[in-house]
Write an enzyme that holds these catalytic residues in place. Structure first.
Site, PDB file in Angstrom:
ATOM      1  N   THR A 197      49.562  45.295  27.679  1.00 25.94           N
ATOM      2  CA  THR A 197      48.160  45.376  28.093  1.00 25.94           C
ATOM      3  C   THR A 197      47.955  44.600  29.383  1.00 25.94           C
ATOM      4  O   THR A 197      48.677  43.650  29.684  1.00 25.94           O
ATOM      5  CB  THR A 197      47.208  44.842  27.003  1.00 25.94           C
ATOM      6  OG1 THR A 197      45.869  45.000  27.430  1.00 25.94           O
ATOM      7  CG2 THR A 197      47.478  43.366  26.701  1.00 25.94           C
ATOM      8  N   ARG A 198      46.946  45.040  30.153  1.00 30.29           N
ATOM      9  CA  ARG A 198      46.534  44.322  31.370  1.00 30.29           C
ATOM     10  C   ARG A 198      45.049  44.005  31.308  1.00 30.29           C
ATOM     11  O   ARG A 198      44.463  43.557  32.289  1.00 30.29           O
ATOM     12  CB  ARG A 198      46.829  45.140  32.636  1.00 30.29           C
ATOM     13  CG  ARG A 198      46.393  46.571  32.582  1.00 30.29           C
ATOM     14  CD  ARG A 198      46.516  47.269  33.920  1.00 30.29           C
ATOM     15  NE  ARG A 198      45.230  47.507  34.517  1.00 30.29           N
ATOM     16  CZ  ARG A 198      44.478  48.574  34.278  1.00 30.29           C
ATOM     17  NH1 ARG A 198      44.890  49.508  33.454  1.00 30.29           N
ATOM     18  NH2 ARG A 198      43.309  48.714  34.869  1.00 30.29           N
ATOM     19  N   HIS A 202      40.063  43.913  22.532  1.00 29.32           N
ATOM     20  CA  HIS A 202      38.897  43.889  21.658  1.00 29.32           C
ATOM     21  C   HIS A 202      39.304  44.416  20.276  1.00 29.32           C
ATOM     22  O   HIS A 202      40.491  44.558  19.987  1.00 29.32           O
ATOM     23  CB  HIS A 202      37.765  44.698  22.280  1.00 29.32           C
ATOM     24  CG  HIS A 202      37.385  44.212  23.647  1.00 29.32           C
ATOM     25  ND1 HIS A 202      36.828  42.971  23.852  1.00 29.32           N
ATOM     26  CD2 HIS A 202      37.520  44.780  24.881  1.00 29.32           C
ATOM     27  CE1 HIS A 202      36.614  42.795  25.152  1.00 29.32           C
ATOM     28  NE2 HIS A 202      37.030  43.880  25.791  1.00 29.32           N
ATOM     29  N   HIS A 205      41.672  47.429  19.994  1.00 30.81           N
ATOM     30  CA  HIS A 205      43.065  47.118  20.318  1.00 30.81           C
ATOM     31  C   HIS A 205      43.740  46.400  19.152  1.00 30.81           C
ATOM     32  O   HIS A 205      44.910  46.644  18.847  1.00 30.81           O
ATOM     33  CB  HIS A 205      43.133  46.231  21.564  1.00 30.81           C
ATOM     34  CG  HIS A 205      42.471  46.808  22.767  1.00 30.81           C
ATOM     35  ND1 HIS A 205      41.227  46.402  23.188  1.00 30.81           N
ATOM     36  CD2 HIS A 205      42.857  47.772  23.631  1.00 30.81           C
ATOM     37  CE1 HIS A 205      40.887  47.062  24.270  1.00 30.81           C
ATOM     38  NE2 HIS A 205      41.848  47.924  24.558  1.00 30.81           N
ATOM     39  N   ARG A 291      46.988  56.045  24.755  1.00 30.57           N
ATOM     40  CA  ARG A 291      46.361  57.060  25.613  1.00 30.57           C
ATOM     41  C   ARG A 291      46.309  56.569  27.054  1.00 30.57           C
ATOM     42  O   ARG A 291      45.926  55.440  27.323  1.00 30.57           O
ATOM     43  CB  ARG A 291      44.945  57.334  25.089  1.00 30.57           C
ATOM     44  CG  ARG A 291      44.213  58.457  25.782  1.00 30.57           C
ATOM     45  CD  ARG A 291      42.834  58.634  25.165  1.00 30.57           C
ATOM     46  NE  ARG A 291      42.129  59.766  25.754  1.00 30.57           N
ATOM     47  CZ  ARG A 291      41.473  59.723  26.903  1.00 30.57           C
ATOM     48  NH1 ARG A 291      41.428  58.586  27.585  1.00 30.57           N
ATOM     49  NH2 ARG A 291      40.857  60.799  27.364  1.00 30.57           N
ATOM     50  N   ASP A 292      46.733  57.407  27.991  1.00 29.44           N
ATOM     51  CA  ASP A 292      46.691  57.116  29.429  1.00 29.44           C
ATOM     52  C   ASP A 292      47.366  55.784  29.751  1.00 29.44           C
ATOM     53  O   ASP A 292      46.822  54.946  30.463  1.00 29.44           O
ATOM     54  CB  ASP A 292      45.244  57.124  29.923  1.00 29.44           C
ATOM     55  CG  ASP A 292      45.148  57.178  31.456  1.00 29.44           C
ATOM     56  OD1 ASP A 292      46.082  57.713  32.071  1.00 29.44           O
ATOM     57  OD2 ASP A 292      44.160  56.680  32.012  1.00 29.44           O
ATOM     58  N   HIS A 293      48.571  55.590  29.236  1.00 26.81           N
ATOM     59  CA  HIS A 293      49.318  54.348  29.438  1.00 26.81           C
ATOM     60  C   HIS A 293      49.542  54.110  30.938  1.00 26.81           C
ATOM     61  O   HIS A 293      50.058  54.959  31.640  1.00 26.81           O
ATOM     62  CB  HIS A 293      50.667  54.439  28.715  1.00 26.81           C
ATOM     63  CG  HIS A 293      51.449  53.174  28.741  1.00 26.81           C
ATOM     64  ND1 HIS A 293      51.510  52.311  27.662  1.00 26.81           N
ATOM     65  CD2 HIS A 293      52.203  52.601  29.704  1.00 26.81           C
ATOM     66  CE1 HIS A 293      52.272  51.288  27.966  1.00 26.81           C
ATOM     67  NE2 HIS A 293      52.701  51.440  29.204  1.00 26.81           N
ATOM     68  N   ALA A 294      49.145  52.928  31.413  1.00 29.62           N
ATOM     69  CA  ALA A 294      49.313  52.530  32.824  1.00 29.62           C
ATOM     70  C   ALA A 294      48.683  53.531  33.779  1.00 29.62           C
ATOM     71  O   ALA A 294      49.152  53.711  34.902  1.00 29.62           O
ATOM     72  CB  ALA A 294      50.787  52.326  33.167  1.00 29.62           C
ATOM     73  N   MET A 332      41.395  54.712  19.342  1.00 33.99           N
ATOM     74  CA  MET A 332      40.758  54.252  18.109  1.00 33.99           C
ATOM     75  C   MET A 332      39.248  54.220  18.313  1.00 33.99           C
ATOM     76  O   MET A 332      38.762  53.764  19.355  1.00 33.99           O
ATOM     77  CB  MET A 332      41.263  52.858  17.747  1.00 33.99           C
ATOM     78  CG  MET A 332      42.763  52.770  17.528  1.00 33.99           C
ATOM     79  SD  MET A 332      43.341  53.691  16.082  1.00 33.99           S
ATOM     80  CE  MET A 332      42.616  52.721  14.765  1.00 33.99           C
ATOM     81  N   VAL A 435      33.611  33.166  64.184  1.00 34.54           N
ATOM     82  CA  VAL A 435      34.907  33.024  63.518  1.00 34.54           C
ATOM     83  C   VAL A 435      36.028  33.031  64.555  1.00 34.54           C
ATOM     84  O   VAL A 435      36.979  32.254  64.474  1.00 34.54           O
ATOM     85  CB  VAL A 435      35.110  34.141  62.479  1.00 34.54           C
ATOM     86  CG1 VAL A 435      36.544  34.141  61.960  1.00 34.54           C
ATOM     87  CG2 VAL A 435      34.148  33.961  61.310  1.00 34.54           C
ATOM     88  N   ARG A 436      35.912  33.918  65.535  1.00 35.98           N
ATOM     89  CA  ARG A 436      36.939  33.953  66.585  1.00 35.98           C
ATOM     90  C   ARG A 436      37.009  32.614  67.329  1.00 35.98           C
ATOM     91  O   ARG A 436      38.099  32.131  67.655  1.00 35.98           O
ATOM     92  CB  ARG A 436      36.648  35.076  67.577  1.00 35.98           C
ATOM     93  CG  ARG A 436      37.226  36.404  67.124  1.00 35.98           C
ATOM     94  CD  ARG A 436      37.356  37.404  68.255  1.00 35.98           C
ATOM     95  NE  ARG A 436      38.125  38.551  67.824  1.00 35.98           N
ATOM     96  CZ  ARG A 436      39.426  38.669  67.931  1.00 35.98           C
ATOM     97  NH1 ARG A 436      40.140  37.684  68.453  1.00 35.98           N
ATOM     98  NH2 ARG A 436      40.058  39.754  67.521  1.00 35.98           N
ATOM     99  N   ARG A 450      43.327  41.913  65.417  1.00 43.24           N
ATOM    100  CA  ARG A 450      42.016  42.203  64.834  1.00 43.24           C
ATOM    101  C   ARG A 450      42.087  42.175  63.313  1.00 43.24           C
ATOM    102  O   ARG A 450      41.196  41.645  62.652  1.00 43.24           O
ATOM    103  CB  ARG A 450      41.536  43.575  65.306  1.00 43.24           C
ATOM    104  CG  ARG A 450      41.173  43.621  66.771  1.00 43.24           C
ATOM    105  CD  ARG A 450      40.686  45.011  67.161  1.00 43.24           C
ATOM    106  NE  ARG A 450      40.517  45.098  68.606  1.00 43.24           N
ATOM    107  CZ  ARG A 450      39.707  45.952  69.199  1.00 43.24           C
ATOM    108  NH1 ARG A 450      38.985  46.779  68.484  1.00 43.24           N
ATOM    109  NH2 ARG A 450      39.614  45.995  70.516  1.00 43.24           N
ATOM    110  N   ILE A 476      33.113  43.355  63.733  1.00 41.61           N
ATOM    111  CA  ILE A 476      33.156  44.796  64.009  1.00 41.61           C
ATOM    112  C   ILE A 476      33.924  45.498  62.899  1.00 41.61           C
ATOM    113  O   ILE A 476      33.485  46.514  62.377  1.00 41.61           O
ATOM    114  CB  ILE A 476      33.788  45.068  65.395  1.00 41.61           C
ATOM    115  CG1 ILE A 476      32.884  44.527  66.495  1.00 41.61           C
ATOM    116  CG2 ILE A 476      34.039  46.568  65.585  1.00 41.61           C
ATOM    117  CD1 ILE A 476      33.491  44.585  67.886  1.00 41.61           C
TER     118      ILE A 476
END
Length: 570
Positions: A197-198, A202, A205, A291-294, A332, A435-436, A450, A476
């Site tokens: 798992t990543r 819950h 799972h 289902r839909d692993h990775a 599930m 910033v520059r 840039r 920009i």
């Protein structure tokens, strides 16, 4: 290098040198050319060295790489689905020769391994993307990384491990394959089913994993990835604390939690086969493929990159070679009348299915809404609320982009004043020119410089956002990929709102008090955005403003309304 043989998983490579030889190599390495490993390379090298990527003995050479991309096999015919390569810059590659030894170091300069160079080549990344991921669409995070972040040249060769990468977090939960096998052996766990798992786990799972272990008559290893996952995922620190709460809900002595420092590619079916091999190397006998692993989600066409059960089908196709048994599971769902979770294909007519999607869960979390106990354990929800407060309590970044003279800085200043008038959070202006002057005074205006400048702005904004402040950026930022990189840097930490100030070139020239556009057209200023260097128009900004149609005050007010509608201010 040593090869270990254990009851679980077969042969296991260990690429670390014995202490005395490692010390000798450390002294020699002072004379070697060095390459500093990035985050993904550090993940890969750790799992190469400790045997998680067995039977690999280093970064793939070209022949192995070509066959893995085309056929999911090494040259010797061994099943291996994912190219594990050391990508470097063209400049570094030009300095390296075949047979040379390279010192591979972490970002702090610690020597991790020595690479004996056997191959140097420039890959065809489009061929790799289509072969490995089945697409060249850079909406796929694996393709995006390959095309826009990975170096242009690959270096292959065997590794000699010197020192394992150091982790200071959750050290008691980090087990390499040899450690894992030894623990299973000591506990008498002959059959072990692993769950990848990543995401936070819950109740669905928990029910899925518990049923899978019962079906296989096995113990359970919760084995989450804590290396690199999909951009935007919840940070692993929060997730691991959630897993520690959840593990208490399983029967005592039945389940173990261990962390895997893997860099995921989100490669769907191929990744599922790869994950299975990694778990076999850790000593597991079974592996859950859901289902839909990775799966990485949807592509530019709005369709999922992979079918929901393609990963299961590919694992089943290679079942004999894998040496680990797949435990397939469907989604599930919670049935109100039964007050329990069951597989979706077992739901009967007339039964009421309650469901909260991942998107809906995140919405409720971000807006501080109720999350029912049937969906997740209160301890898990409390942990996530602690680290991911509602949007109006989070930091956020407002990122302006547009041509020079478009009015970005004027609107940004007006917005800053209005936000400071409201109070509640500290506001910081990161104007491009300022910033520059203060952070990037040594940089020129080439594309490379840039991009460096924008990434510096993004980094500062990410720190402000992470700590609950408001960052207003007004560069920009002409290049789409750099803006995407900044979004990916900041979004996991808080809000990111992109504002395209879409003033036309003609209007910008009319407003130009410094005569920059005239100098650019005369060729005096080189690489000037909108004249001699392209501006890549944002495709899907949160807001687009035409300054020809409104005053700065009106524009700032419109942005405030947008921030309110998104939930970042009240």
């Amino acid at each position: 290098m040593t090869t270990l043989i254990a009851p679980h998983g077969g042969k296991l490579k260990n690429l670390y040198l014995p202490a005395e030889l490692a010390l000798e190599e450390k002294q020699k390495a002072k004379e070697y050319r060095s390459w500093d490993l990035d985050h993904r390379q550090l993940c890969d090298i750790e799992l190469l060295l400790n045997g998680a990527f067995s039977p690999l003995e280093g970064f793939l050479g070209k022949a192995d790489y070509d066959r893995v991309v085309a056929e999911m096999r090494l040259v010797d015919g061994t099943l291996w689905p994912m190219p594990i390569t050391l990508d470097v810059s063209n400049t570094f590659a030009d300095s390296v020769t075949l047979g040379e030894r390279i010192a591979l170091r972490d970002p702090e300069g610690v020597l991790v391994a020595i690479l004996e160079v056997s191959d140097i080549w420039a890959p065809d990344k489009t061929v790799e993307a289509k072969g490995v991921f089945g697409t060249a669409d850079d909406k796929h995070p694996g393709v995006s990384y390959l095309m826009h972040k990975a170096g242009g040249v690959y270096i292959g060769g065997k590794l000699k491990g010197i020192e394992a990468p150091m982790h200071y977090d959750f050290r008691g939960l980090r087990n390499d394959p040899a450690d894992m096998r030894a623990r299973f052996e000591k506990l008498g766990w002959r059959k072990v089913v692993a769950f990848q798992t990543r995401n936070p786990m819950h109740r669905a799972h928990q029910e899925l994993t518990f049923r899978a272990a019962k079906l296989a008559e096995a113990n359970l290893l919760i084995h989450p990835v804590v290396g690199m996952t999909k951009p935007g995922d919840i940070d692993h620190y929060s997730r691991v604390r959630c897993y520690e709460h959840l593990i208490k809900q399983y029967p005592e002595q039945s389940t173990m939690l261990s962390l895997l420092h893997l860099a995921m590619r989100m490669g769907g079916p191929r990744e599922a086969v790869w994950h299975a091999i990694i778990r076999k190397n850790h000593g597991c006998t079974h592996f859950i493929v859901g289902r839909d692993h990775a799966g990485p989600g949807k592509g530019s066409d709005g369709k999922d990159f992979y079918g929901p059960y393609e990963a299961q089908d590919l694992c089943a196709q290679y079942a004999e070679e894998l040496g680990i048994e797949m435990v397939p599971f469907q989604e599930m769902v919670y049935v109100e009348e039964l007050a329990e979770y069951i597989p979706s294909d077992e739901v009967k007519a007339g039964q009421t299915v309650l469901n909260i999607s991942g998107t809906e869960f995140r919405r409720r979390l971000m807006e501080g809404l109720d999350i029912p106990a049937w969906f997740s354990y209160p301890e898990v929800v409390a942990e996530l609320r602690r680290t991911h407060p509602p949007k109006h309590l989070q930091g956020f970044t407002v990122f302006f982009t547009g041509l020079s003279g478009s009015g970005k800085s004027t609107i940004a200043n007006a917005l800053m004043v209005k936000l400071m008038e409201m109070g509640g959070r500290r506001v910081t202006m990161l104007d491009g020119d300022l910033v520059r002057k203060n952070l990037s005074s040594e940089l020129g205006f080439s594309k490379e410089h840039r991009n460096i400048n924008i990434m510096r702005i993004g980094y500062v904004a990410s720190e402000i956002t992470k700590n609950g402040g408001i960052a207003i950026c007004a560069p920009i930022a002409p290049y789409a990929q750099t803006r995407r990189d900044v979004r990916e840097m900041i979004s996991p930490l808080g809000g990111f709102v992109e504002i395209h100030v879409a003033t036309t070139v003609e209007t910008c020239e009319e407003r130009d008090r410094k005569g920059l556009y005239a100098k650019a057209r005369a060729g005096i200023i080189k690489e000037f955005t909108g004249i001699s260097d392209p501006y890549e128009t944002p495709e899907n900004p949160e807001m687009r403003i035409q300054t020809e149609e409104c005053t700065p005050d009106e524009a700032a007010q419109r942005i405030l309304l947008k921030l309110e509608s998104l939930g970042y201010i009240r």
